[in-house]
Write a protein that holds these residues in place. Structure first.
Motif, PDB file in Angstrom:
ATOM      1  N   LEU A 105       0.828  -1.216   0.000  1.00 37.21           N
ATOM      2  CA  LEU A 105       0.000   0.000   0.000  1.00 37.21           C
ATOM      3  C   LEU A 105       0.856   1.257   0.000  1.00 37.21           C
ATOM      4  O   LEU A 105       0.379   2.329  -0.382  1.00 37.21           O
ATOM      5  N   GLY A 106       2.083   1.160   0.419  1.00 43.67           N
ATOM      6  CA  GLY A 106       2.972   2.315   0.379  1.00 43.67           C
ATOM      7  C   GLY A 106       3.726   2.433  -0.924  1.00 43.67           C
ATOM      8  O   GLY A 106       4.493   3.397  -1.098  1.00 43.67           O
ATOM      9  N   ILE A 107       3.544   1.481  -1.851  1.00 49.66           N
ATOM     10  CA  ILE A 107       4.293   1.485  -3.109  1.00 49.66           C
ATOM     11  C   ILE A 107       3.394   1.767  -4.300  1.00 49.66           C
ATOM     12  O   ILE A 107       3.705   2.598  -5.148  1.00 49.66           O
ATOM     13  N   PHE A 108       2.259   1.092  -4.393  1.00 50.81           N
ATOM     14  CA  PHE A 108       1.404   1.259  -5.568  1.00 50.81           C
ATOM     15  C   PHE A 108      -0.052   1.159  -5.125  1.00 50.81           C
ATOM     16  O   PHE A 108      -0.374   0.420  -4.190  1.00 50.81           O
ATOM     17  N   PRO A 109      -0.967   1.875  -5.790  1.00 47.41           N
ATOM     18  CA  PRO A 109      -2.386   1.837  -5.430  1.00 47.41           C
ATOM     19  C   PRO A 109      -3.112   0.801  -6.292  1.00 47.41           C
ATOM     20  O   PRO A 109      -2.625   0.396  -7.354  1.00 47.41           O
ATOM     21  N   PRO A 110      -4.281   0.364  -5.875  1.00 45.74           N
ATOM     22  CA  PRO A 110      -5.102  -0.490  -6.741  1.00 45.74           C
ATOM     23  C   PRO A 110      -5.807   0.343  -7.798  1.00 45.74           C
ATOM     24  O   PRO A 110      -5.744   1.569  -7.784  1.00 45.74           O
ATOM     25  N   THR A 111      -6.478  -0.314  -8.704  1.00 50.07           N
ATOM     26  CA  THR A 111      -7.265   0.406  -9.703  1.00 50.07           C
ATOM     27  C   THR A 111      -8.591   0.837  -9.084  1.00 50.07           C
ATOM     28  O   THR A 111      -8.940   0.449  -7.963  1.00 50.07           O
ATOM     29  N   ASP A 112      -9.320   1.633  -9.825  1.00 43.43           N
ATOM     30  CA  ASP A 112     -10.614   2.106  -9.321  1.00 43.43           C
ATOM     31  C   ASP A 112     -11.590   0.953  -9.096  1.00 43.43           C
ATOM     32  O   ASP A 112     -12.487   1.050  -8.251  1.00 43.43           O
ATOM     33  N   GLU A 139       1.920   6.674  -7.434  1.00 42.06           N
ATOM     34  CA  GLU A 139       2.650   5.433  -7.215  1.00 42.06           C
ATOM     35  C   GLU A 139       4.151   5.658  -7.198  1.00 42.06           C
ATOM     36  O   GLU A 139       4.664   6.645  -7.725  1.00 42.06           O
ATOM     37  N   ARG A 140       4.845   4.721  -6.584  1.00 43.84           N
ATOM     38  CA  ARG A 140       6.303   4.755  -6.546  1.00 43.84           C
ATOM     39  C   ARG A 140       6.879   4.178  -7.830  1.00 43.84           C
ATOM     40  O   ARG A 140       6.205   3.465  -8.587  1.00 43.84           O
ATOM     41  N   LYS A 141       8.140   4.452  -8.052  1.00 41.32           N
ATOM     42  CA  LYS A 141       8.825   3.945  -9.243  1.00 41.32           C
ATOM     43  C   LYS A 141       9.886   2.909  -8.906  1.00 41.32           C
ATOM     44  O   LYS A 141      10.401   2.255  -9.806  1.00 41.32           O
ATOM     45  N   GLU A 142      10.199   2.777  -7.638  1.00 37.86           N
ATOM     46  CA  GLU A 142      11.280   1.884  -7.238  1.00 37.86           C
ATOM     47  C   GLU A 142      10.793   0.909  -6.166  1.00 37.86           C
ATOM     48  O   GLU A 142       9.709   1.063  -5.585  1.00 37.86           O
ATOM     49  N   LEU A 143      11.621  -0.092  -5.902  1.00 39.73           N
ATOM     50  CA  LEU A 143      11.314  -1.096  -4.885  1.00 39.73           C
ATOM     51  C   LEU A 143      11.452  -0.475  -3.495  1.00 39.73           C
ATOM     52  O   LEU A 143      12.144   0.524  -3.311  1.00 39.73           O
ATOM     53  N   PRO A 144      10.799  -1.039  -2.494  1.00 35.21           N
ATOM     54  CA  PRO A 144      10.924  -0.496  -1.137  1.00 35.21           C
ATOM     55  C   PRO A 144      12.342  -0.670  -0.615  1.00 35.21           C
ATOM     56  O   PRO A 144      13.044  -1.624  -0.955  1.00 35.21           O
ATOM     57  N   CYS A 145      12.751   0.263   0.204  1.00 32.01           N
ATOM     58  CA  CYS A 145      14.097   0.224   0.755  1.00 32.01           C
ATOM     59  C   CYS A 145      14.071  -0.428   2.138  1.00 32.01           C
ATOM     60  O   CYS A 145      13.022  -0.690   2.730  1.00 32.01           O
ATOM     61  N   TRP A 146      15.271  -0.642   2.676  1.00 30.45           N
ATOM     62  CA  TRP A 146      15.410  -1.369   3.940  1.00 30.45           C
ATOM     63  C   TRP A 146      14.749  -0.620   5.086  1.00 30.45           C
ATOM     64  O   TRP A 146      14.097  -1.200   5.933  1.00 30.45           O
ATOM     65  N   ILE A 147      14.890   0.703   5.099  1.00 28.05           N
ATOM     66  CA  ILE A 147      14.332   1.478   6.202  1.00 28.05           C
ATOM     67  C   ILE A 147      12.817   1.441   6.197  1.00 28.05           C
ATOM     68  O   ILE A 147      12.154   1.518   7.232  1.00 28.05           O
ATOM     69  N   SER A 207      11.739  19.855  -5.980  1.00 29.14           N
ATOM     70  CA  SER A 207      10.741  20.169  -4.958  1.00 29.14           C
ATOM     71  C   SER A 207       9.371  19.898  -5.541  1.00 29.14           C
ATOM     72  O   SER A 207       8.471  20.722  -5.470  1.00 29.14           O
ATOM     73  N   CYS A 208       9.253  18.721  -6.182  1.00 23.92           N
ATOM     74  CA  CYS A 208       8.025  18.383  -6.893  1.00 23.92           C
ATOM     75  C   CYS A 208       7.476  17.078  -6.329  1.00 23.92           C
ATOM     76  O   CYS A 208       7.569  16.808  -5.137  1.00 23.92           O
ATOM     77  N   GLY A 209       6.905  16.260  -7.184  1.00 27.69           N
ATOM     78  CA  GLY A 209       6.241  15.049  -6.723  1.00 27.69           C
ATOM     79  C   GLY A 209       7.107  13.808  -6.727  1.00 27.69           C
ATOM     80  O   GLY A 209       6.585  12.688  -6.689  1.00 27.69           O
ATOM     81  N   LYS A 210       8.431  13.947  -6.789  1.00 32.11           N
ATOM     82  CA  LYS A 210       9.301  12.778  -6.769  1.00 32.11           C
ATOM     83  C   LYS A 210       9.321  12.166  -5.369  1.00 32.11           C
ATOM     84  O   LYS A 210       9.435  12.880  -4.364  1.00 32.11           O
ATOM     85  N   HIS A 211       9.244  10.843  -5.303  1.00 30.73           N
ATOM     86  CA  HIS A 211       9.226  10.144  -4.027  1.00 30.73           C
ATOM     87  C   HIS A 211      10.639  10.074  -3.458  1.00 30.73           C
ATOM     88  O   HIS A 211      11.598   9.708  -4.156  1.00 30.73           O
ATOM     89  N   VAL A 212      10.761  10.426  -2.207  1.00 27.50           N
ATOM     90  CA  VAL A 212      12.078  10.488  -1.571  1.00 27.50           C
ATOM     91  C   VAL A 212      12.689   9.093  -1.468  1.00 27.50           C
ATOM     92  O   VAL A 212      13.869   8.881  -1.754  1.00 27.50           O
ATOM     93  N   PHE A 213      11.872   8.083  -1.079  1.00 30.79           N
ATOM     94  CA  PHE A 213      12.427   6.755  -0.837  1.00 30.79           C
ATOM     95  C   PHE A 213      12.673   5.983  -2.129  1.00 30.79           C
ATOM     96  O   PHE A 213      13.274   4.916  -2.084  1.00 30.79           O
ATOM     97  N   ASP A 214      12.202   6.502  -3.266  1.00 31.61           N
ATOM     98  CA  ASP A 214      12.654   5.933  -4.539  1.00 31.61           C
ATOM     99  C   ASP A 214      14.144   6.176  -4.703  1.00 31.61           C
ATOM    100  O   ASP A 214      14.881   5.306  -5.168  1.00 31.61           O
ATOM    101  N   ALA A 215      14.572   7.399  -4.346  1.00 37.46           N
ATOM    102  CA  ALA A 215      16.003   7.704  -4.435  1.00 37.46           C
ATOM    103  C   ALA A 215      16.798   6.877  -3.427  1.00 37.46           C
ATOM    104  O   ALA A 215      17.906   6.392  -3.725  1.00 37.46           O
ATOM    105  N   VAL A 216      16.258   6.693  -2.234  1.00 40.42           N
ATOM    106  CA  VAL A 216      16.937   5.861  -1.240  1.00 40.42           C
ATOM    107  C   VAL A 216      17.064   4.435  -1.743  1.00 40.42           C
ATOM    108  O   VAL A 216      18.087   3.765  -1.569  1.00 40.42           O
ATOM    109  N   SER A 217      16.000   3.955  -2.385  1.00 42.05           N
ATOM    110  CA  SER A 217      16.033   2.603  -2.951  1.00 42.05           C
ATOM    111  C   SER A 217      17.116   2.480  -4.012  1.00 42.05           C
ATOM    112  O   SER A 217      17.791   1.461  -4.108  1.00 42.05           O
TER     113      SER A 217
END
Length: 1737
Positions: free
Chosen positions: A1184-1191, A1224-1232, A1299-1309
């Protein structure tokens, strides 16, 4: 009886009646209210004696000839009425009366000049421009010289009237002239006024000299030149002024206007320090700005070609005069003689140095006088008084000579062209501005000469108006009654006409060596005592005498008459001048110097001895010329010049002596009316005939008004014709007269005749035009008729020829029809035969092809059946093996069960009573480990299957067929062996997910959407088909794989054991996420790549090695190793690997996301294993923190997670809400993130500021860089947040998250994946977040937010120290370091502080190249010379200066970079490049150094996105003045939004606009007149609101202001005024400029696209070629290369998700292969052979 309100004349104190109005009170009493507002009673006796006022005197008239009351009272009241109305001009026939208003009126603008130009005298209201136009028109009309005589008392406005006439003539001539002579003539006025005018008691700008300005015109009426004659400058004013008077204006202007340096050079001070300027007790003149006047004088001198050295020499002489005035003399007695010496003073030394003579020479010439005796030259000492007189004479001579030299210099410029041709070839207008009549308390010799000149002018006026007029009437035989007038001839006789006149006596006495003022006065009294005009002295001791002038009695003080008349300078002064080295001083005394001192007169003119002189007959010696003699000669030449011209008169009156506006002194004005002869002038103008023409001239000009039926000029005389014209045109008796040779007309008839003449000429011209146009049209008609006849003839011939050709063609067509019928029959027979052959051939080919296809189908079926049979057999063998193992295991358990139970009971008696507690382990491996032995996977079968069989099996790992659940569950229930996994409790709470009352329950979703008989509850077996329907075969296979991994993650299926297989999870993840260029060097921002080289320039040699492996810069996609399916998943996997596989599939395949959520939810429903449920909820929360379901599944999932166990319901609902909000995120979840998911707590992250402070923030998986930046700004009170971006750093690599809609933890991943690539643990990844300034707005203001300015300042300091920001010159480093020093340490200078600045500001390589001591010395020197040393500047403002300097110097370092491909646009060297967007504009770059194109925002017209449904990458259109660029980029939308934001912001703040259309002059004066392309400056207007469609602007081309519509202008995106080159580009209709002038011309550039490049951009991600045990060394499948295998998925990305189009694309490729194969089989026929290489697979 007088009526109420009636006007009458009443007596007054001044001896002239005044007006009064009858007033009746409410009580019936009758009163008289006079013009002064006084009331007096009206008796019946008085009423009978009163005279009623004529209506013209009540209202006033413009021409006083029209007055009904032709009396002095009528004239005076008419002037009074007009003065009260603010009307200062009045006509008396052609004579203009001007009353000085003592205030400014807007009557002399350029519009007034246009109004009076070309108009007759009397057509418009009285004005001085009307007189000037009359002079100009009479000159051009009659080709005769004109003059304008302006007379009146001092202060009446003569000088201003002269300037106005000159202004008018220059304006009228300037319209026709292409020279600058008009301006030069106008600019002579300020110079002459400065040197010749002064403030007197009665006039603030009194002319103290006479001036006759003669302006020369050519035959076209254009000014060709001018000449100035000056008369009798008042020299005595230089040394002496009366009370409340000033010296000449030039002295005060010089002291107020020269610069401090010039004052020092000339040793000048304030005006009050000089005696020559303070004798009148007045040094300031109200209404005059001496400093401003000095600037105007200097400007006029430049225009009149005065050189800089000449101006300096003039100032030297003026300064010397002032210093000489302060020189004092000390009296002594030597040898019984009075002597004098010059007192010691600084002024004397300065005067000597300015005159460039020795002090001793100057002192000797002032204190001694030498003269020649019969034998020798004798030197006599002078007393103090005599020395002062000598000094004054010398000063006056200098100023007089200087004034004469300046006049000559002006004449040499404005009269230069006249000397080349004869004077007779030009016409002239003379303007006489001479001193007015003067009568002061003390009148001296100058007043006598001035009043004598005024008497001569009055005599000229009288002679012209009265004498010559009446003489002309007598000569021509006109019946005329002579008018009595005041003649001043007797006064002129007394002054200069009769025997022993006054001027002759003064000259005679001046020649006697012992003559004195007393003897002169005695002789005048004795000679003229009996003359009524002369008033003798009362006693012998009186020094005054009087003369009854025409303007009144004036008493003169005879003291100083002879000295002033002699006008002599001593020979010693001349000798002193001769030894001077001052060029200008020697130049002005050139005449005296040429005589070697023998002639001491200061004038080179001949001696004039009056005829009546007593010595005229006896003394033949050369006499010294006197001042009165010079003046008389000048006046005689002036009168001669005036007599040769046609004169116009302007009589100037002053309304009062106090120079007050709106004050009318009746007595003063009455006196001026009387002595000016206005009454007599009005009578003679009213009764006389001032307009006269000879018969020939009159007939020649007005011949058009004569009707030949009345008088024929061929048979009648000219006089008879003239009389006939007058009888026809002029009505009334005595309105015209016929003389002997001339015809006489009234003053008003000249304008009437001219108007009728113009009307008649216009009528005749119309007749001539009508006749000529009729003749022209008739001639044209005849020509057209002849042409029509020729056309008709030709047309008839053409028509007959056409008929003949038609008949001929008919016969030819008939013959061709017959021939074509024969040929058609022949063709039909051949066609039938060909069809028969073709039918047979096609049948043969069809049968052959059918046979080949049938054989191929049979072959394929045989291979397919064999493969299926082998698979079935293999499956049966595997099932048998599994059953056998299960059975043996069950038997073994049954055997060991009793013994194990006994052991357990014996060891732990309480074990049966207390169940084993369930412990949640932190270790991921312990959470998923089980006691159960995993079922052997398929790979353990040693028998090798065929290759095709192996290929099918490797696509998706085959699910393991374990024994039934009934067999395995009892083992779990009874197992008592030690295990780290707790035994699930059988007493679980009932699930709440089967609530049928919930509209969106998971059970209802399963009923509606699940396939087959699949339920919504937990199972322990792999799914044989997905829960949801999928059209894509790849999605189906992916769903089965994900189901297997999910069940293994939750512990519902055991892990397989495969010790021989090595884990390669990174390659699997790379395949699943379809990410390219995963290495960190390819993930860092373009800013790091573009600017990397610039960092290396400064200190690249000392930078430590990177901890991250770098790829080469030419790294291409083919070289990047990306694994497709990777190794088999039938091996033990860690929890991290399984989680990455599940989420990787979800990110790569959007259509299976609902499937993943459904499978997780299914495994959670009715799951009795508590540990499995916990793993499932943990997995669900992470997803649920990575990708949403469809409508489709959204509301069902929301309902499901709300019913989750304690802690997970709210936690999962919040994560779902956040991922929906932020995307939605673009990368896999990170360790943290995984660690935070266990505790269900937010993630604590520290963000480092530029000043090394850290700020702690709470983040979650969906947090974006925009949220982080905003939260950080709120914590540190940062208001100006624009351009601040979040950066992530790994080792020394840093890149921007924006300073836009890029996910911070994608970069961490991404950072963790890099660590995994290097073989290190993810949890040890040393990533760090920081905030920096990445972008400036074009309108950035440092004063808005001090915190923002401080952060940018510290960033600049660090950037310079680290070598990120570099300068080419070391001076720039020094200047910035000085500012940094002042910010840190203030204004106090300390070398230790300077050292600290060097250490923390200057880059280390720069310090090594140039020693620390040298840098400290440079910065210290610069700081001591800087303005910061006084400490007055604010540190925040200096900090803002440093930030602005950084922004200006390094715009590239504050830019956003985008990789683009130019699809079309103007030609550039490359089509793939980088676009940098910053506050300054847009830059196209090739790599790091080469700039392809630079576009400021002014050149950008518009930017917008291009929507193309079949293109994945974004495309934008950039419209500029150089052309339109179509750019393709993955971040095109972000780039377009940024550019658009800057453009809109600049347009909103800009005050510049460009007119888009012409706006002509309309009736509305508010509308701004402009042309297309004009630059407009917007003005602030309170009435102009944003909702209105107009604005107020100023046209920069015309300097006019007005209102313009917003839609008619283009607002320019700029804060500064655009240059002319930019305006030329922006102007509508301009051609586009070439971007590369030297480049060869070619068509618009398009991106070079090969099939390979297109495939890399638009094809789906390729799979690995090696399916069986492929390693990372194996290359990827090249989709653009020829292939003979059928496609299972389409090539294009956008078709992969569309099942219908996907199937059609695959079928189409199969048909292409079949067609190619069939064509290759028929290669024997040459017509059907194809090259197989031409067919794309």
């Amino acid at each position: 009886m007088l009526r109420k309100g009636e006007w009458v004349w009443v007596d007054s104190d001044i001896g002239v009646p005044i007006g009064a109005r009858v007033k009746v009170t409410p009580s019936g009493q009758r009163l008289l209210v006079n013009d002064e507002g006084k009331e007096q009673s009206l008796s019946q006796e008085q009423e009978a004696s009163l005279k009623i006022m004529h209506p013209t005197s009540v209202e006033g008239v413009e021409d006083m000839i029209k007055l009904g009351d032709m009396t002095e009272a009528g004239l005076l009241r008419n002037l009074l009425l007009r003065h009260k109305q603010g009307i200062i001009y009045t006509y008396t026939g052609s004579v203009l009366v001007a009353v000085n208003p003592y205030q400014d009126f807007p009557l002399y603008s350029a519009d007034q000049v246009k109004l009076y130009h070309g108009r007759k005298l009397g057509e418009l209201p009285p004005h001085i421009f009307a007189i000037a136009e009359a002079c100009y028109s009479n000159m051009t009309r009659h080709l005769r010289n004109q003059c304008c005589i302006i007379s009146g008392e001092s202060g009446a406005g003569k000088t201003e009237s002269t300037k106005l006439i000159l202004q008018y003539l220059a304006a009228v001539s300037g319209e026709l002239s292409e020279k600058r002579i008009e301006q030069q003539i106008l600019e002579s006025n300020p110079i002459l006024e400065a040197f010749g005018n002064a403030k007197t008691i009665r006039n603030d700008n009194s002319s103290r000299f006479g001036k006759y300005l003669e302006i020369f015109f050519n035959e076209d009426g254009v000014i060709e030149g001018a000449r100035v004659e000056q008369y009798l400058l008042e020299k005595s004013r230089v040394c002496h002024q009366a009370l409340e008077e000033r010296n000449y204006h030039m002295f005060y202007c010089m002291l107020a206007g020269v610069t401090a340096e010039e004052k020092k050079l000339l040793s000048l001070g304030h005006a009050k320090e000089y005696k020559f300027l303070t004798k009148g007790g007045c040094i300031v003149c109200g209404g005059r700005d001496d400093a401003k006047d000095y600037k105007r004088i200097c400007s006029a001198m430049k225009i009149l070609t005065f050189s800089e050295s000449q101006c300096q020499d003039i100032l030297k002489l003026l300064a010397a005069i002032l210093h000489l005035g302060n020189v004092c003399f000390e009296g002594n007695t030597k040898n019984n003689l009075e002597t004098s010496d010059v007192s010691k003073s600084q002024h004397f030394s300065i005067a000597a140095s300015l005159l460039e003579v020795h002090k001793s020479t100057l002192a000797s010439s002032l204190t001694h006088r030498s003269f020649m005796t019969n034998r020798e030259r004798v030197t006599k000492p002078l007393s103090c008084e005599q020395a002062s007189d000598c000094r004054d004479a010398f000063v006056k001579a200098i100023y007089n000579k200087l004034f004469i030299w300046i006049v000559g210099k002006i004449n040499s410029v404005i009269y230069k062209r006249m000397t080349k041709s004869t004077k007779s070839s030009f016409l002239s207008i003379g303007l006489l501005d001479i001193f007015g009549f003067e009568n002061f308390r003390t009148n001296s010799f100058e007043q006598l000469c001035i009043n004598f000149a005024n008497e001569k002018l009055q005599q000229f006026f009288v002679g012209h108006i009265f004498k010559l007029e009446q003489k002309e009437y007598m000569k021509e035989g006109i019946v005329w009654n002579n008018i009595n007038f005041s003649d001043n001839q007797n006064i002129l006789d007394l002054l200069a006409g009769t025997h022993c006149n006054l001027l002759a006596l003064i000259d005679e006495e001046s020649h006697f060596p012992k003559g004195s003022d007393v003897t002169m006065l005695y002789k005048m009294n004795k000679q003229h005592k009996g003359n009524k005009i002369y008033i003798a002295s009362r006693s012998e001791h009186d020094t005054d005498f009087g003369i009854c002038h025409y303007a009144g009695v004036v008493h003169y003080d005879s003291k100083g008459f002879l000295e002033k008349n002699r006008d002599a300078v001593s020979s010693d002064i001349i000798k002193m001048v001769d030894v001077s080295t001052n060029k200008l001083l020697r130049g002005i005394f050139e005449t005296e110097l040429s005589t070697n001192g023998v002639k001491i007169s200061n004038n080179k003119k001949v001696v004039i001895t009056p005829k009546s002189s007593l010595r005229a007959q006896t003394d033949n010696r050369k006499q010294v010329v006197t001042l009165s003699g010079q003046f008389r000669q000048s006046l005689d030449s002036l009168m001669k010049a005036l007599s040769a011209c046609h004169p116009f008169f302007i009589r100037c009156f002053k309304p009062n002596n106090d120079k007050q506006s709106k004050l009318f002194d009746r007595e003063l004005c009455m006196r001026q009316l009387r002595y000016s002869g206005m009454m007599d002038t009005i009578r003679i103008r009213k009764l006389g005939y001032p307009i006269r023409h000879t018969f020939g001239d009159f007939l020649k000009r007005y011949r058009v008004l004569l009707k030949t039926t009345i008088c024929d000029p061929k048979s009648e005389t000219a006089a008879a014709c003239c009389e006939a014209i007058c009888k026809t045109v002029i009505k009334g008796e005595d309105e015209w007269k016929i003389g002997n040779t001339k015809i006489f007309l009234r003053d008003a008839h000249d304008a009437v005749l001219e108007r009728l003449r113009e009307q008649e000429l216009s009528r005749i011209a119309l007749v001539i035009q009508r006749v000529m146009m009729g003749h022209k049209d008739r001639k044209s008609f005849l020509k057209k008729r002849r042409a029509a006849v020729v056309l008709q003839k030709r047309w008839r011939a053409y028509r007959e020829a056409k008929v003949r050709r038609k008949i001929k063609l008919g016969f030819e067509r008939l013959a061709s029809k017959i021939r074509s019928r024969k040929l058609r029959l022949q063709y039909q027979r051949q066609r039938a035969a060909a069809l028969t052959i073709q039918t047979q051939l096609r049948g043969y080919r069809a049968r052959k092809g059918c046979k080949q296809k049938r054989e191929a189908v049979i072959l394929l079926q045989a291979y397919t059946r064999g493969m299926l049979a082998r698979k079935t057999a293999q499956k049966m063998r595997n099932d048998a093996y599994v059953l056998r193992l299960a059975k043996e295991n069950q038997e073994q358990i049954a055997i060991d069960l009793p013994e194990r139970l006994k052991e357990v009971i014996a060891k732990s008696p309480q074990a049966v009573e207390e169940p084993e507690p369930i412990v949640e382990h932190d270790s991921e491996e312990s959470m998923i480990s089980y006691d159960l032995q995993p079922t052997p996977p398929v790979e353990v079968v040693k028998k090798k299957a065929p290759e095709s069989d192996e290929f099918e099996r490797r696509i998706v790992p085959e699910p393991v067929k374990e024994t039934s659940v009934k067999t395995l569950v009892p083992e779990i229930k009874i197992s008592t062996s030690p295990s780290t996994t707790p035994t699930p409790s059988l007493e679980e709470d009932d699930d709440e997910f089967d609530d049928d009352s919930d509209e969106f329950s998971f059970r209802k979703f399963s009923i509606l959407h699940f396939q087959g008989k699949a339920s919504h509850m937990h199972i322990n077996q792999r799914l044989r088909q997905p829960l949801l329907h999928h059209d894509d075969e790849g999605d189906v296979l992916a769903c089965q794989t994900v189901c297997w991994i999910i069940m293994r993650f939750m512990g519902d299926l055991p892990e397989p054991k495969s010790p021989d297989t090595v884990s390669h999870v990174s390659s699997t993840i790379s395949r699943l996420t379809h990410r390219q260029n995963r290495r960190l060097s390819n993930l860092v921002g373009l800013d790091q790549k573009i600017l990397r080289k610039n960092k290396k320039k400064l200190g690249g040699g000392n930078r430590r090695a990177s901890a991250i492996l770098e790829e080469p810069e030419n790294f291409t996609e083919d070289e990047d190793i990306l694994i497709g399916e990777g190794p088999s998943l039938d091996r033990p996997l860690s929890a991290q690997e399984k989680l990455n596989i599940i989420i990787g599939y979800a990110l790569s395949r959007r259509d299976i996301r609902d499937e993943i959520y459904c499978q997780i939810c299914k495994q959670l429903v009715n799951n009795k294993n508590r540990k499995s449920r916990m793993q499932g909820w943990n997995l669900l929360s992470i997803c649920l923190g990575i990708f949403p379901p469809t409508d489709l599944f959204m509301k069902y999932l929301e309902s499901f997670v709300r019913k989750g166990p304690s802690g997970y319901g709210e936690y999962c609902s919040e994560r779902l809400r956040r991922i929906l909000a932020n995307g939605e995120r673009k990368e896999l979840p990170c360790w943290i993130e995984l660690q935070a998911a266990k505790t269900k707590e937010p993630i604590d992250v520290s963000v480092t500021l530029i000043d090394d402070r850290t700020v702690s923030l709470h983040l979650d998986s969906a947090s974006t860089s925009a949220e982080v930046c905003q939260a950080l700004a709120n914590k540190i009170n940062l208001r100006d947040t624009y351009g601040f971006s979040l950066y992530i750093t790994l080792f020394e690599k840093m890149w921007s998250l924006g300073s836009c809609g890029k996910h911070v933890f994608d970069a961490v991943s991404q950072c963790e994946q890099e660590m995994r690539r290097q073989g290190k643990e993810e949890k040890n990844t040393p990533w760090k977040l920081s905030i920096r300034k990445e972008m400036f707005t074009p309108w950035h203001d440092c004063s808005i937010d001090p915190i923002s300015t401080d952060l940018i300042y510290r960033q600049a300091v660090k950037g310079i120290k680290s070598g990120e920001y570099t300068n080419e010159k070391e001076d720039e480093y020094v200047n910035l370091a000085v500012k940094h020093y002042y910010i840190q340490f203030g204004s106090t200078h300390n070398k230790d502080n300077v050292r600290k600045v060097v250490e923390e500001f200057i880059a280390t390589p720069l310090i090594e190249n140039k020693s620390m001591t040298k840098w400290i010395e440079l910065i210290s020197t610069a700081y001591l010379q800087s303005p910061y040393l006084n400490g007055k500047q604010n540190k925040e403002s200096v900090k803002g200066e440093l930030v602005d300097s950084s922004r200006q110097k390094w715009p590239l370092y504050f830019s956003k970079f985008y990789e683009v491909t130019m699809m079309s646009g103007p030609p550039l060297p490359k089509s793939r490049f980088v676009v940098a967007v910053n506050w300054n504009g847009i830059l196209f770059m090739d790599g790091r150094d080469k700039k392809l194109l630079e576009l400021p925002y002014l050149e950008i017209k518009e930017v917008h996105m291009i929507s193309e449904s079949n293109i994945i990458a974004q495309t934008m259109n950039l419209a500029t003045v150089r052309g339109e660029f179509v750019l393709k980029s993955g971040e095109a939308a972000d780039m377009a939004a940024l550019i658009k934001n800057h453009l809109e912001g600049l347009r909103q703040r800009s005050v510049y606009a460009l007119a888009q259309q012409d706006s002509s002059k309309t009736d509305d004066p508010l509308i701004l007149v402009c042309k297309r392309g004009d630059l407009l400056l917007l003005e602030e207007d309170e009435e102009c609101s944003p909702d209105k469609n107009w604005i107020r602007a100023a046209n920069q081309r015309t300097n006019s202001s007005g209102v313009v519509y917003k839609d008619a202008v283009q607002f320019l995106p700029t804060l500064t005024k655009p240059s002319e080159d930019i305006l030329d580009l922006l102007s509508p209709g301009q051609k586009k400029v070439s971007l590369t002038p030297n480049a060869p011309q070619r068509d618009e550039t398009v991106a070079p696209v090969s099939l390979k490049e297109f495939a890399l951009e638009s094809f789906r991600p390729p799979a690995n070629v090696g399916r069986h045990g492929a390693s990372r060394g194996v290359g990827k499948e090249k989709l653009w290369v020829c292939s003979k295998e059928p496609l299972k998925q389409p090539l294009m990305k956008y078709l992969v998700r569309n099942s219908d189009l996907s199937n059609l694309a695959c079928n189409a490729f199969t048909d292409i292969l079949d067609t190619n194969a069939s064509l290759l089989l028929s290669h024997s026929h040459p017509c059907f052979s194809f090259n197989s290489c031409s067919i794309k697979c």
